[in-house]
Design a protein around this motif. Structure first.
Motif, PDB file in Angstrom:
ATOM      1  N   ARG A   1       0.840  -1.193   0.000  1.00  0.00           N
ATOM      2  CA  ARG A   1       0.000   0.000   0.000  1.00  0.00           C
ATOM      3  C   ARG A   1       0.882   1.252   0.000  1.00  0.00           C
ATOM      4  O   ARG A   1       1.752   1.396   0.872  1.00  0.00           O
ATOM      5  N   VAL A   2       0.651   2.144  -0.959  1.00  0.00           N
ATOM      6  CA  VAL A   2       1.397   3.402  -1.011  1.00  0.00           C
ATOM      7  C   VAL A   2       0.446   4.547  -1.336  1.00  0.00           C
ATOM      8  O   VAL A   2      -0.579   4.365  -1.998  1.00  0.00           O
ATOM      9  N   HIS A   3       0.814   5.717  -0.850  1.00  0.00           N
ATOM     10  CA  HIS A   3       0.142   6.950  -1.258  1.00  0.00           C
ATOM     11  C   HIS A   3       1.024   7.617  -2.297  1.00  0.00           C
ATOM     12  O   HIS A   3       2.236   7.748  -2.090  1.00  0.00           O
ATOM     13  N   VAL A   4       0.467   8.040  -3.420  1.00  0.00           N
ATOM     14  CA  VAL A   4       1.263   8.579  -4.522  1.00  0.00           C
ATOM     15  C   VAL A   4       0.957  10.053  -4.731  1.00  0.00           C
ATOM     16  O   VAL A   4      -0.210  10.432  -4.951  1.00  0.00           O
ATOM     17  N   LEU A   5       1.999  10.869  -4.659  1.00  0.00           N
ATOM     18  CA  LEU A   5       1.922  12.250  -5.122  1.00  0.00           C
ATOM     19  C   LEU A   5       2.492  12.230  -6.536  1.00  0.00           C
ATOM     20  O   LEU A   5       3.703  12.264  -6.739  1.00  0.00           O
ATOM     21  N   GLY A   6       1.607  12.112  -7.519  1.00  0.00           N
ATOM     22  CA  GLY A   6       2.065  11.956  -8.892  1.00  0.00           C
ATOM     23  C   GLY A   6       0.900  11.966  -9.851  1.00  0.00           C
ATOM     24  O   GLY A   6      -0.265  12.127  -9.457  1.00  0.00           O
ATOM     25  N   THR A   7       1.208  11.778 -11.117  1.00  0.00           N
ATOM     26  CA  THR A   7       0.187  11.794 -12.157  1.00  0.00           C
ATOM     27  C   THR A   7      -0.611  10.494 -12.163  1.00  0.00           C
ATOM     28  O   THR A   7      -0.242   9.506 -11.531  1.00  0.00           O
TER      29      THR A   7
ATOM     30  N   ILE B   1       0.388  -3.131  -6.557  1.00  0.00           N
ATOM     31  CA  ILE B   1       0.552  -2.360  -5.325  1.00  0.00           C
ATOM     32  C   ILE B   1      -0.592  -1.359  -5.231  1.00  0.00           C
ATOM     33  O   ILE B   1      -0.796  -0.549  -6.149  1.00  0.00           O
ATOM     34  N   ALA B   2      -1.344  -1.398  -4.145  1.00  0.00           N
ATOM     35  CA  ALA B   2      -2.521  -0.555  -4.002  1.00  0.00           C
ATOM     36  C   ALA B   2      -2.113   0.908  -3.788  1.00  0.00           C
ATOM     37  O   ALA B   2      -1.241   1.201  -2.969  1.00  0.00           O
ATOM     38  N   VAL B   3      -2.754   1.804  -4.520  1.00  0.00           N
ATOM     39  CA  VAL B   3      -2.571   3.247  -4.326  1.00  0.00           C
ATOM     40  C   VAL B   3      -3.707   3.718  -3.430  1.00  0.00           C
ATOM     41  O   VAL B   3      -4.888   3.656  -3.808  1.00  0.00           O
ATOM     42  N   VAL B   4      -3.363   4.198  -2.231  1.00  0.00           N
ATOM     43  CA  VAL B   4      -4.373   4.442  -1.200  1.00  0.00           C
ATOM     44  C   VAL B   4      -4.247   5.848  -0.619  1.00  0.00           C
ATOM     45  O   VAL B   4      -3.214   6.509  -0.748  1.00  0.00           O
ATOM     46  N   ASP B   5      -5.320   6.260   0.036  1.00  0.00           N
ATOM     47  CA  ASP B   5      -5.313   7.534   0.757  1.00  0.00           C
ATOM     48  C   ASP B   5      -5.191   7.326   2.261  1.00  0.00           C
ATOM     49  O   ASP B   5      -4.898   8.270   2.994  1.00  0.00           O
ATOM     50  N   ARG B   6      -5.393   6.095   2.736  1.00  0.00           N
ATOM     51  CA  ARG B   6      -5.341   5.817   4.170  1.00  0.00           C
ATOM     52  C   ARG B   6      -4.341   4.698   4.464  1.00  0.00           C
ATOM     53  O   ARG B   6      -4.251   3.719   3.732  1.00  0.00           O
ATOM     54  N   ASN B   7      -3.607   4.875   5.536  1.00  0.00           N
ATOM     55  CA  ASN B   7      -2.675   3.872   6.051  1.00  0.00           C
ATOM     56  C   ASN B   7      -1.676   3.347   5.017  1.00  0.00           C
ATOM     57  O   ASN B   7      -1.496   2.130   4.870  1.00  0.00           O
TER      58      ASN B   7
ATOM     59  N   CYS C   1       1.611  15.618   2.792  1.00  0.00           N
ATOM     60  CA  CYS C   1       2.207  16.141   4.028  1.00  0.00           C
ATOM     61  C   CYS C   1       1.574  15.528   5.268  1.00  0.00           C
ATOM     62  O   CYS C   1       2.275  15.263   6.255  1.00  0.00           O
ATOM     63  N   ARG C   2       0.287  15.289   5.237  1.00  0.00           N
ATOM     64  CA  ARG C   2      -0.381  14.669   6.405  1.00  0.00           C
ATOM     65  C   ARG C   2       0.226  13.296   6.697  1.00  0.00           C
ATOM     66  O   ARG C   2       0.490  12.965   7.862  1.00  0.00           O
ATOM     67  N   HIS C   3       0.444  12.507   5.677  1.00  0.00           N
ATOM     68  CA  HIS C   3       1.051  11.182   5.877  1.00  0.00           C
ATOM     69  C   HIS C   3       2.501  11.314   6.350  1.00  0.00           C
ATOM     70  O   HIS C   3       2.940  10.585   7.249  1.00  0.00           O
TER      71      HIS C   3
ATOM     72  N   GLY D   1       4.554  10.277  10.110  1.00  0.00           N
ATOM     73  CA  GLY D   1       5.672   9.337  10.219  1.00  0.00           C
ATOM     74  C   GLY D   1       5.809   8.346   9.087  1.00  0.00           C
ATOM     75  O   GLY D   1       6.670   7.449   9.145  1.00  0.00           O
ATOM     76  N   VAL D   2       5.011   8.468   8.032  1.00  0.00           N
ATOM     77  CA  VAL D   2       5.127   7.569   6.888  1.00  0.00           C
ATOM     78  C   VAL D   2       6.353   7.977   6.066  1.00  0.00           C
ATOM     79  O   VAL D   2       6.483   9.143   5.691  1.00  0.00           O
ATOM     80  N   PRO D   3       7.270   7.053   5.797  1.00  0.00           N
ATOM     81  CA  PRO D   3       8.487   7.411   5.053  1.00  0.00           C
ATOM     82  C   PRO D   3       8.199   7.705   3.582  1.00  0.00           C
ATOM     83  O   PRO D   3       7.224   7.221   3.008  1.00  0.00           O
ATOM     84  N   MET D   4       9.107   8.505   2.988  1.00  0.00           N
ATOM     85  CA  MET D   4       8.974   8.892   1.586  1.00  0.00           C
ATOM     86  C   MET D   4       9.921   8.113   0.690  1.00  0.00           C
ATOM     87  O   MET D   4      11.041   7.786   1.087  1.00  0.00           O
TER      88      MET D   4
END
Length: 288
Positions: free
Chosen positions: A122-128, A140-146, A167-169, A173-176
């Motif tokens: 599970r990852v949050h993506v800042l991207g297109t 790999i799931a693109v998610v908004d939570r956890n 920024c919230r994630h 403490g979620v690594p980049m």
């Protein structure tokens, strides 16, 4: 010679000159061409090398075609993670440069390989949308939570809401992870902010830096190619317009380097770099 994917691994008696700043001042195409017999594989950067924004570099299609006719294996490498492989193939073909998906290697490939190796789900993506689709296509799931990671890519669809969500994630403490390090993307209208600029902004806001950055100049780009076919870096040539990504990538993998002056770098910058190229030409049109 063998090609298109039949890489020759044997060496011969032709050698490149040593990488010295003084040699990099030589912009004679004839001098460069004398060394082409020592090259089996050519890695072409895209933005600033084969095209600039929506305009092809004059003579680029002819040069790529001639090099293939000489038996060189060609790959197209880009740190730009805003588009899919298919989009790059279509753009190259629009500029009369035939290409296949397997010949296009993106920073996204290295990112996805890492996420799979780490068994990240599970990852949050800042991207297109293109980057999100590439990650999702890899399972790999693109998610908004956890999310387990926040992935930062070159987002040409950037909004403040997307920045705030990332920024919230990160603040929680979620690594980049970052697809690449380029500060800006060359265009016909001048430089535009790229992932490196986004990372500086995110660091100013959160105090955090990415755990890992992919793309050139990291050797992970070579690993993505070698997963498809054997390539001997000692008989490879990296062609690009950037010192800190393209020329440094060549140094990192043990390949030779050709800097073209059609994109970011100016001739007067060579005296101050730690990544002097083996060759310098005005553009790829001078290669053959």
């Amino acid at each position: 010679m063998r090609c298109r994917r039949g890489h020759r691994q044997s060496g011969d008696d032709v050698h490149f000159p040593s990488c010295q700043p003084a040699f990099a001042m030589n912009r004679d195409p004839v001098h460069f061409r004398k060394h082409l017999s020592a090259v089996d594989t050519i890695f072409f950067d895209l933005d600033g090398t084969l095209y600039l924004g929506h305009k092809p570099i004059a003579g680029a299609a002819r040069a790529v075609g001639r090099l293939r006719a000489l038996g060189k294996c060609v790959y197209f490498l880009s740190n730009n993670s805003s588009k899919s492989k298919r989009q790059y193939v279509e753009r190259l073909r629009a500029f009369d440069i035939p290409a296949t998906d397997d010949e296009v290697i993106l920073s996204t490939d290295s990112l996805v390989a890492y996420l799979r190796a780490q068994r990240i789900g599970r990852v949050h993506v800042l991207g297109t949308r293109g980057l999100c689709d590439a990650v999702a296509h890899a399972g790999i799931a693109v998610v908004d939570r956890n999310p387990e990671y926040v992935v930062i890519g070159y987002d040409t669809e950037l909004t403040y809401a997307k920045l705030a969500a990332a920024c919230r994630h990160i603040n929680a403490g979620v690594p980049m992870l970052a697809t690449h390090c380029d500060l800006f993307c060359p265009s016909e209208d001048g430089p535009l902010p790229d992932v490196g600029s986004f990372l500086e902004m995110l660091k100013a806001a959160t105090g955090k830096s990415p755990e890992q950055i992919f793309g050139k100049p990291t050797p992970s780009m070579l690993a993505a190619i070698q997963a498809r076919a054997p390539v001997d870096p000692a008989r490879a040539l990296m062609v690009g317009d950037r010192l800190y990504t393209d020329m440094r990538f060549a140094r990192n993998i043990g390949a030779k380097s050709l800097l073209v002056l059609s994109g970011e770098t100016r001739m007067d910058q060579l005296s101050a770099t730690d990544f002097s190229p083996d060759f310098v030409l005005d553009s790829v049109a001078d290669m053959v």
